[in-house]
Write an enzyme that holds these catalytic residues in place. Sequence first.
Site, PDB file in Angstrom:
ATOM      1  N   GLU A 152       0.800  -1.236   0.000  1.00  0.00           N
ATOM      2  CA  GLU A 152       0.000   0.000   0.000  1.00  0.00           C
ATOM      3  C   GLU A 152       0.831   1.283   0.000  1.00  0.00           C
ATOM      4  OE1 GLU A 152      -2.647  -0.556   3.348  1.00  0.00           O
ATOM      5  OE2 GLU A 152      -3.686  -2.191   2.361  1.00  0.00           O
ATOM      6  N   GLU A 258      -5.910 -10.488  -2.128  1.00  0.00           N
ATOM      7  CA  GLU A 258      -6.710 -10.445  -0.880  1.00  0.00           C
ATOM      8  C   GLU A 258      -8.202 -10.353  -1.211  1.00  0.00           C
ATOM      9  OE1 GLU A 258      -5.226  -7.357   1.775  1.00  0.00           O
ATOM     10  OE2 GLU A 258      -3.162  -7.802   1.247  1.00  0.00           O
TER      11      GLU A 258
HETATM   12  C1  XIL Z   1      -5.951  -7.114   7.831  1.00  0.00           C
HETATM   13  C2  XIL Z   1      -6.228  -8.457   8.488  1.00  0.00           C
HETATM   14  O1  XIL Z   1      -7.216  -9.130   7.770  1.00  0.00           O
HETATM   15  C3  XIL Z   1      -6.647  -8.256   9.894  1.00  0.00           C
HETATM   16  O2  XIL Z   1      -6.822  -9.515  10.541  1.00  0.00           O
HETATM   17  C4  XIL Z   1      -5.587  -7.419  10.594  1.00  0.00           C
HETATM   18  O3  XIL Z   1      -5.881  -7.186  11.893  1.00  0.00           O
HETATM   19  C5  XIL Z   1      -5.393  -6.091   9.897  1.00  0.00           C
HETATM   20  O4  XIL Z   1      -5.040  -6.342   8.573  1.00  0.00           O
HETATM   21  N1  XIL Z   1      -4.874  -4.832   3.410  1.00  0.00           N
HETATM   22  C6  XIL Z   1      -3.837  -5.660   3.744  1.00  0.00           C
HETATM   23  C7  XIL Z   1      -4.024  -6.677   4.805  1.00  0.00           C
HETATM   24  O5  XIL Z   1      -2.786  -5.638   3.106  1.00  0.00           O
HETATM   25  O6  XIL Z   1      -2.853  -6.913   5.519  1.00  0.00           O
HETATM   26  C8  XIL Z   1      -5.143  -6.294   5.744  1.00  0.00           C
HETATM   27  O7  XIL Z   1      -5.374  -7.394   6.603  1.00  0.00           O
HETATM   28  C9  XIL Z   1      -6.386  -5.920   4.980  1.00  0.00           C
HETATM   29  C10 XIL Z   1      -6.139  -4.754   4.092  1.00  0.00           C
END
Ligand code: XIL
Length: 347
Positions: A152, A258
């Site tokens: 990000e 994701e």
């Molecule tokens: C989120 C996880 O799903 C949660 O369990 C954690 O507490 C916070 O992070 N973008 C990302 C991920 O790159 O690492 C994030 O994951 C969601 C958004």
Amino acid sequence: MDRRALIAGAAALTLSTPACAAYPPGLPPLKSVSTYPLGVAVRHLHLSDPDWARLAVTNFSQLTAEWEMKMEYMLRDDGSLQFDRADALAAFARTYGMKVHGHTLVWYAQDGLHFQKLKGTPDAFLNAYVAYIQKVTGRYGGIVRGWDVVNEPIWNDGRGLRPCLWREVLGDDYIGLAFEAAHQADPAAVLFLNDYNLELTPAKRTTFLKLCERLLKEGAPLHGIGTQAHISADLNPAAMIVAIRDIASLGLQVHISELDISLRGDRLTNVVKPRLDQLKVFEAVIRAYNDVPARQRYGLTVWSLRDKDSWLNSKRERKGPIADAPVLFDDRGRPKAMAERFVEMVR
Ligand code: XIL
């Protein structure tokens, strides 16, 4: 083919799971029909949940740690490293013949006291930065096939690089430095830049892809683009098609890293969207990925196994009383329409 796939899936399971809901007959394990690695996000507690394990091992061929490989967990305040949970994940993956994707080395959202303390001494900061990246990637060499090296990096509106501690101390080159360090420690790992809203916000995608091109021009070992695809059921499906085509046009590996499709059109207003819209958006994701040349398809990762596991239903993210249902299996582990559609569409 279906029967063979079912047998293959069952043979892979050595877990004793008497309480687990039966997997419906007729639907082959998703990984058995997939032409690319199919990943799922995992938290430490899942590894000892037999229902989770059985369903995940049956259907998915790759794991991404939701939290336990992030700096927030791995790096203690005194600078020492905490590998226990990542090791447990790696051992689980080895036992069940699954691949591991590494998430994530450098993220604006997580820096930690160890680095904050080094802010005033840039040389020591740089040494610690490189050491952290190299210790983590080095330890999982041959286990983790690819890393989200920087997560990000771009402002949500696409105006440029986000401010963060890394950039404040090391300048814009914090990104190139991270890729170099990771590549030195594990030359075989596929190294990714990962970001979100690349489909929702074309301006962000443009800035993100420009950054990728600049890094490549500078000779950075950038091998792939991760597009998180935290999307909503009200996304225009065409936006997904255009985004994936654009992303793939650089010729790098493409990881849908994701995926979840929220039923809340706008999570702030808590409007629940019809599941039919969700299915249409999901179809667009699969269609778009089908069109990516096979050699560029690193894999597709779903951000949680069952709806109840989703971060969107966590205390922190959950908005309002109605639970979200953004992933392929329901709370009881039954495949939803998206899972069935995956089997029909994937090629
Ligand atoms: C989120 C996880 O799903 C949660 O369990 C954690 O507490 C916070 O992070 N973008 C990302 C991920 O790159 O690492 C994030 O994951 C969601 C958004």
